[in-house]
Design an enzyme around this catalytic site. Sequence first.
Site, PDB file in Angstrom:
ATOM      1  N   GLU A   1      -2.399  14.736  15.847  1.00 45.35           N
ATOM      2  CA  GLU A   1      -3.244  13.554  15.656  1.00 45.35           C
ATOM      3  C   GLU A   1      -4.400  13.598  16.632  1.00 45.35           C
ATOM      4  OE1 GLU A   1      -0.537  10.174  16.696  1.00 45.35           O
ATOM      5  OE2 GLU A   1      -2.112   9.549  18.075  1.00 45.35           O
TER       6      GLU A   1
ATOM      7  N   GLU B   1       4.295  11.379  21.365  1.00 44.59           N
ATOM      8  CA  GLU B   1       3.550  11.307  22.623  1.00 44.59           C
ATOM      9  C   GLU B   1       4.431  10.829  23.762  1.00 44.59           C
ATOM     10  OE1 GLU B   1       0.035   8.923  22.378  1.00 44.59           O
ATOM     11  OE2 GLU B   1      -1.069  10.447  21.244  1.00 44.59           O
TER      12      GLU B   1
HETATM   13  C1  DCB Z   1      -1.845   7.453  20.412  1.00 43.73           C
HETATM   14  C2  DCB Z   1      -0.633   7.151  19.575  1.00 43.73           C
HETATM   15  C3  DCB Z   1      -0.943   6.329  18.373  1.00 43.73           C
HETATM   16  C4  DCB Z   1      -2.011   5.327  18.725  1.00 43.73           C
HETATM   17  C5  DCB Z   1      -3.265   6.153  18.946  1.00 43.73           C
HETATM   18  C6  DCB Z   1      -4.457   5.318  19.387  1.00 43.73           C
HETATM   19  O1  DCB Z   1      -1.719   6.686  21.594  1.00 43.73           O
HETATM   20  F1  DCB Z   1       0.043   8.266  19.199  1.00 43.73           F
HETATM   21  O2  DCB Z   1       0.221   5.717  17.936  1.00 43.73           O
HETATM   22  O3  DCB Z   1      -2.200   4.423  17.667  1.00 43.73           O
HETATM   23  O4  DCB Z   1      -3.073   7.193  19.885  1.00 43.73           O
HETATM   24  O5  DCB Z   1      -4.178   4.646  20.565  1.00 43.73           O
HETATM   25  C7  DCB Z   1      -2.384   3.098  18.049  1.00 43.73           C
HETATM   26  C8  DCB Z   1      -3.031   2.352  16.866  1.00 43.73           C
HETATM   27  C9  DCB Z   1      -3.188   0.901  17.244  1.00 43.73           C
HETATM   28  C10 DCB Z   1      -1.839   0.334  17.692  1.00 43.73           C
HETATM   29  C11 DCB Z   1      -1.248   1.185  18.811  1.00 43.73           C
HETATM   30  C12 DCB Z   1       0.129   0.701  19.218  1.00 43.73           C
HETATM   31  O6  DCB Z   1      -4.246   2.969  16.538  1.00 43.73           O
HETATM   32  O7  DCB Z   1      -3.676   0.153  16.164  1.00 43.73           O
HETATM   33  O8  DCB Z   1      -2.020  -0.983  18.156  1.00 43.73           O
HETATM   34  O9  DCB Z   1      -1.135   2.529  18.354  1.00 43.73           O
HETATM   35  O10 DCB Z   1       0.591   1.463  20.303  1.00 43.73           O
HETATM   36  C13 DCB Z   1      -2.436   7.016  22.736  1.00 43.73           C
HETATM   37  C14 DCB Z   1      -3.225   8.131  22.862  1.00 43.73           C
HETATM   38  C15 DCB Z   1      -3.886   8.408  24.053  1.00 43.73           C
HETATM   39  C16 DCB Z   1      -3.751   7.552  25.120  1.00 43.73           C
HETATM   40  C17 DCB Z   1      -2.951   6.400  25.024  1.00 43.73           C
HETATM   41  C18 DCB Z   1      -2.309   6.143  23.817  1.00 43.73           C
HETATM   42  N1  DCB Z   1      -4.417   7.808  26.344  1.00 43.73           N
HETATM   43  N2  DCB Z   1      -1.507   4.959  23.721  1.00 43.73           N
HETATM   44  O11 DCB Z   1      -4.993   8.853  26.501  1.00 43.73           O
HETATM   45  O12 DCB Z   1      -4.416   6.926  27.226  1.00 43.73           O
HETATM   46  O13 DCB Z   1      -1.466   4.207  24.677  1.00 43.73           O
HETATM   47  O14 DCB Z   1      -0.852   4.704  22.699  1.00 43.73           O
END
Ligand code: DCB
Length: 355
Positions: free
Chosen positions: A279, A192
């Site tokens: 994902e 990402e």
């Molecule tokens: C993505 C990432 C993935 C992340 C999930 C949920 O991030 F590819 O690594 O996983 O979506 O956010 C999360 C875990 C958490 C952990 C965190 C650490 O589930 O337990 O604490 O990673 O970074 C996204 C997807 C979409 C968006 C933002 C993120 N968005 N993001 O649309 O704003 O900030 O990581």
Amino acid sequence: MKVSLFHVVLILLSFATTCCSSSSDDIKTPIEDAQDPNPDDDDDDDDDDDLVSTSVSFVEEHGQLRIQGTNIVDENGDTVQLRGMSFFWSQWNGEYYTAETVKWLKDDWQSTVVRAAMGVDEGGDAYINNPDREKQKVFTVIDAAIAEGIYVIVDWHSHHAEDYVAEAKAFFSEVSEKYGDTPNIIYETYNEPLDVSWTNTLKPYHEDVLASIRENDPDNIVICGTRTWSQRVDEVIGNQIDDPNIAYTLHYYAATHKQELRDLAQQAVDAGVPLFVTEYGVSEASGDGSIDVGEANTWWDFLDANNIGWCNWSITDKVELSAALMPGASFQGGWGANDLSQSGTMVRAEIKANN
Ligand code: DCB
């Protein structure tokens, strides 16, 4: 009556000659297969080395995948929509990167693909600082997917991959050299990206890493991340990477991203851009917050209508709504209903209903 050891040996010997001289020994029964940890291998390590398994694995059935139009097709030219699970960041919940978990996801969930999400830089104790340790977890998952006859996505899980181009090239060069001749492998070069330009940063990054892969592996599919958490697949229109087997990453979290993101994805598909959802969650974008069952179903319908393959985020027992597992669920699969979260229960049902 007292039976001597001699009698026992005689009885066993005569049984062995009658039953094992027949050619029916060449076919394994389903029960033998179910007990065999590797039903698809040649069992060369046991005495009767001419055993032939009757079951055909998913990869044996579909073989080499390639992109045709916006679809993934198999070696017969038939469309394949893969559905399965993504592991969690390897550096934080790598305990689930086991052969047993992969086998359970194939046997019980009927997953046809798994995704190893190798943490690159986050948290200071990931691949960049511990390359051998993290790589080994990924190799365990790849080896298990090959043994089980399912596809496996090897994901460079980072939000800043353009800062580690040399490391990404070395990693994918090694993976493609080791596994590039098997049809099981799918490469994902950048999970990402954040808000960086497709044209100026991301496309050149992917092309660079792709070149390292193509030196060893001319044809397996490579999936490329897009701007803002792999959402802006529309920006690829008219600016695709020059290789016949590339798909582009679309990520969504159903309780956050809805029709607006589906519209962008539809624009891309209509313009001939192949997509893969490496994902997604049924939760909010944080991986937590709330679950939106209605939107999750609308998304699944959308993906099915466009033959878009997917992996769900994620195999972890972390206390968050996108986690498939409840705290303490075994690292070796074998999960019962009480081991699955709401998300895990929904996603397993969706996979089983369709795969
Ligand atoms: C993505 C990432 C993935 C992340 C999930 C949920 O991030 F590819 O690594 O996983 O979506 O956010 C999360 C875990 C958490 C952990 C965190 C650490 O589930 O337990 O604490 O990673 O970074 C996204 C997807 C979409 C968006 C933002 C993120 N968005 N993001 O649309 O704003 O900030 O990581």
